[in-house]
Design an enzyme around this catalytic site. Structure first.
Site, PDB file in Angstrom:
ATOM      1  N   TYR A 123       3.625  -0.344   5.415  1.00  0.00           N
ATOM      2  CA  TYR A 123       3.925  -1.602   6.112  1.00  0.00           C
ATOM      3  C   TYR A 123       3.016  -2.732   5.652  1.00  0.00           C
ATOM      4  O   TYR A 123       2.875  -3.560   6.772  1.00  0.00           O
ATOM      5  CB  TYR A 123       3.921  -1.350   7.660  1.00  0.00           C
ATOM      6  CG  TYR A 123       4.105   0.313   8.004  1.00  0.00           C
ATOM      7  CD1 TYR A 123       5.720   0.689   7.607  1.00  0.00           C
ATOM      8  CD2 TYR A 123       3.673   0.857   8.771  1.00  0.00           C
ATOM      9  CE1 TYR A 123       5.975   1.801   7.912  1.00  0.00           C
ATOM     10  CE2 TYR A 123       4.084   2.328   9.261  1.00  0.00           C
ATOM     11  CZ  TYR A 123       5.076   2.387   8.724  1.00  0.00           C
ATOM     12  OH  TYR A 123       5.727   3.750   8.983  1.00  0.00           O
ATOM     13  N   HIS A 124       2.520  -2.941   4.572  1.00  0.00           N
ATOM     14  CA  HIS A 124       1.723  -4.047   4.084  1.00  0.00           C
ATOM     15  C   HIS A 124       2.219  -4.651   2.927  1.00  0.00           C
ATOM     16  O   HIS A 124       1.504  -4.920   2.099  1.00  0.00           O
ATOM     17  CB  HIS A 124       0.228  -3.535   3.887  1.00  0.00           C
ATOM     18  CG  HIS A 124      -0.561  -2.743   4.951  1.00  0.00           C
ATOM     19  ND1 HIS A 124      -1.301  -2.104   4.907  1.00  0.00           N
ATOM     20  CD2 HIS A 124      -0.263  -2.855   6.400  1.00  0.00           C
ATOM     21  CE1 HIS A 124      -1.499  -1.489   6.140  1.00  0.00           C
ATOM     22  NE2 HIS A 124      -1.029  -1.963   7.207  1.00  0.00           N
ATOM     23  N   PRO A 125       3.315  -5.014   2.996  1.00  0.00           N
ATOM     24  CA  PRO A 125       4.024  -5.958   1.866  1.00  0.00           C
ATOM     25  C   PRO A 125       3.315  -7.517   1.626  1.00  0.00           C
ATOM     26  O   PRO A 125       3.083  -7.928   2.729  1.00  0.00           O
ATOM     27  CB  PRO A 125       5.397  -5.845   2.017  1.00  0.00           C
ATOM     28  CG  PRO A 125       5.740  -5.764   3.489  1.00  0.00           C
ATOM     29  CD  PRO A 125       4.461  -4.950   4.047  1.00  0.00           C
ATOM     30  N   HIS A 184       0.725  -1.315  -0.085  1.00  0.00           N
ATOM     31  CA  HIS A 184      -0.070  -0.095  -0.081  1.00  0.00           C
ATOM     32  C   HIS A 184       0.890   1.348   0.034  1.00  0.00           C
ATOM     33  O   HIS A 184       1.496   1.674   1.211  1.00  0.00           O
ATOM     34  CB  HIS A 184      -1.024  -0.140   1.178  1.00  0.00           C
ATOM     35  CG  HIS A 184      -1.972  -0.961   1.300  1.00  0.00           C
ATOM     36  ND1 HIS A 184      -2.479  -1.506   2.288  1.00  0.00           N
ATOM     37  CD2 HIS A 184      -2.774  -1.474   0.258  1.00  0.00           C
ATOM     38  CE1 HIS A 184      -3.394  -2.298   2.190  1.00  0.00           C
ATOM     39  NE2 HIS A 184      -3.684  -2.346   0.905  1.00  0.00           N
TER      40      HIS A 184
END
Length: 538
Positions: free
Chosen positions: A475-477, A300
């Site tokens: 922080y959403h890989p 994101h």
């Protein structure tokens, strides 16, 4: 020898270890590269600001230079401690949109529709509001409203309503869209990580072995009758500096990789499982040619606007009054686990549309009760507030590659931010929507002024350049070991999370998501691990 060897003590790994070891006849080993989660900075919710500032309890990853960010390297903090990223994150409990999971199923992954996964969200959850059609009660993961919310949140919610959004009191209920306060993974004024929910209460179980400060270096495989079988793992103790040690599987046991969107594909490639040509470039023998390992990386992209509001000294900030507030807050938290330090900083937010014609929200807001610059790593004086806007379903796709065959070397992380022009177009619209909300009377009456860094960006072209100069991850890989059907040439695992062409090896973490969910990823990863337990036990 163990029935299950789990690599990675993050949200998925803790869930798996806790659930699988409920059966005393099942032996489980969990290996975590970081240490135990004893730090007060982990348990005190507001401690996340100190951990972010000094990059504590994390891997400290960065991306490769990003053309979409005008050549800048992005920051990619991932938890390197028991509990993983659930021990260092902002604790927001959000599941994404129901259609995200229906999309997974439509891509050829049976059993992953919203109707299929909702029972696992509910099973995981103890929502302090009580159970209903969308929420569970009695599960390991405590979910609650903020214990001591900042009173200023009401101004943000009011501004959202003035901007044309509705007030939503439950982003995980019947409808995601709207503005409101987030629920969080707290309990009794403390962070409630996946480790506290699933693992640490059960460390006395005789069938559960926990190994911390141990860097897993490869999955050990053997060829049997023309098939590749996982038979164990090798690891180095003392945070990767000790001698190589080996854990072996019992017959019929399995290795479960839960090292995250970066760690799981890296470990597969170090073990000879991945794109053959890339492995040969690093002198790694090819065990199984799987071209999809490390592909499909996406995240994101996120932009933060800062508002200076010197009169709002009840918000977090560096000043004389801010220091006094912090000292009082430390004493209150120590005494009663209440007050300002129970904050997760991103106390409110919402899910909105970049344009009226969007069928579902494509943007997420996180409203922060302080001035946030560069992930909190830059010291900023004075008081104010910030707002994130992130793109929920980016079209850009990047890669995760090895930098070296040395397991201690960080991988090459390339999320390819804004590679697809549609992503930037939506972010520009999102920036405008966020600014319009922050300029509503409910907020402007407090005298806040947009920081000059963003205020100078007014035209679409100027906003685009501001985004390219300041945007980064939220922080959403995900996606680097994506789940998919037999016809998907880049699918790494099937709908049962089994690595294609390798027996007794599964991946269970955010890396298997074929498409990132429209929301924060911690709750979905815990759900996936809950579902994986049922898959394993069946």
């Amino acid at each position: 020898m163990y029935d299950y060897i789990i690599v990675g003590g993050g949200s998925a790994g803790c869930t798996l270890a806790g659930r699988l070891s409920e059966d005393p006849n099942v032996s489980v080993a969990l290996i975590e590269a970081g240490g135990a989660d004893r730090s007060i900075l982990i348990h005190c919710p507001a401690g996340l600001a100190v951990m972010a500032k000094f990059e504590l309890n994390g891997w400290g990853y960065n991306t490769v230079p990003q053309p979409g960010l005008n050549g800048r390297k992005g920051y990619q903090p991932r938890g390197k401690v028991l509990g993983g990223s659930s021990s260092i994150n902002a604790m927001v409990y959000a599941r994404g949109h129901a259609s995200d999971y229906d999309d997974w199923a439509a891509r050829g992954n049976p059993g992953w529709s919203y109707a299929d996964v909702l029972p696992y969200f509910k099973r995981a959850e103890h929502n302090e509001r009580g159970a209903d059609d969308f929420h569970g009660e009695g599960g390991p993961l405590n979910v609650m409203d903020l214990r001591s919310p900042n009173p200023f949140l009401s101004s943000f919610v009011e501004a959202g309503v003035q901007a044309g959004e509705r007030h939503n009191t439950d982003f995980n209920g019947a409808d995601q869209e709207g503005i409101g306060a987030y629920q969080v993974t707290h309990k009794n004024g403390e962070r409630f990580s996946a480790a506290k929910a699933y693992l640490t209460p059960h460390l006395g179980r005789a069938n559960l072995k926990l190994i911390t400060r141990a860097l897993t270096t490869r999955v050990v495989t053997e060829n049997r009758d023309g098939q590749v079988h996982a038979v164990g793992v090798e690891y180095r103790a003392d945070a990767g500096h000790g001698a190589v040690q080996t854990l072996r599987l019992k017959p019929g046991g399995e290795v479960l990789l839960s090292a995250g969107a970066f760690g799981s594909p890296q470990l597969l490639m170090l073990s000879g499982i991945g794109p053959a040509e890339h492995l040969r470039e690093h002198g790694i023998g090819v065990v199984r040619d799987l071209p999809g390992v490390g592909e499909n990386l996406h995240d994101h992209p996120d932009m933060v606007m800062v508002v200076n509001a010197p009169k709002l000294t009840d918000l977090f900030g560096l000043s004389w009054q801010g220091t006094v507030n912090t000292v009082r807050a430390i004493l209150e938290w120590h005494r009663s686990r209440s007050g300002m330090l129970t904050t997760n900083f991103a106390e409110a937010g919402g899910f909105i549309k970049s344009a009226p014609e969007e069928a579902i929200p494509d943007l997420q807001l996180h409203f922060v009760v302080g001035k946030l610059v560069d992930h909190g790593r830059k010291t900023v004086f004075g008081h104010g507030y910030s707002c994130h806007v992130c793109l929920l379903r980016p079209k850009s796709r990047g890669t995760l590659r090895l930098a070296s065959p040395d397991p201690q070397r960080a991988p090459l992380i390339d999320p390819a931010f804004f590679q697809d022009p549609d992503d930037m177009a939506r972010m520009v619209r999102g920036f405008k929507r966020m600014r319009a909300l922050l300029q509503q009377p409910a907020l402007t009456r407090h005298g806040g002024v947009e920081s000059q860094a963003s205020a100078s960006a007014q035209t679409a072209a100027q906003i685009e350049q501001f985004i390219r100069n300041h945007a980064d991850t939220i922080y959403h890989p995900v996606g680097t070991c994506r789940m998919g059907p037999d016809g998907d040439a880049l699918a790494v695992v099937d709908a049962q999370l089994r690595v294609r062409g390798v027996q007794a090896l599964r991946v269970i973490d955010a890396s298997v998501m074929p498409q990132v969910v429209g929301g924060n990823t911690n709750a979905p990863v815990i759900m996936m691990a809950e579902k994986a337990v049922d898959i394993l036990l069946r």
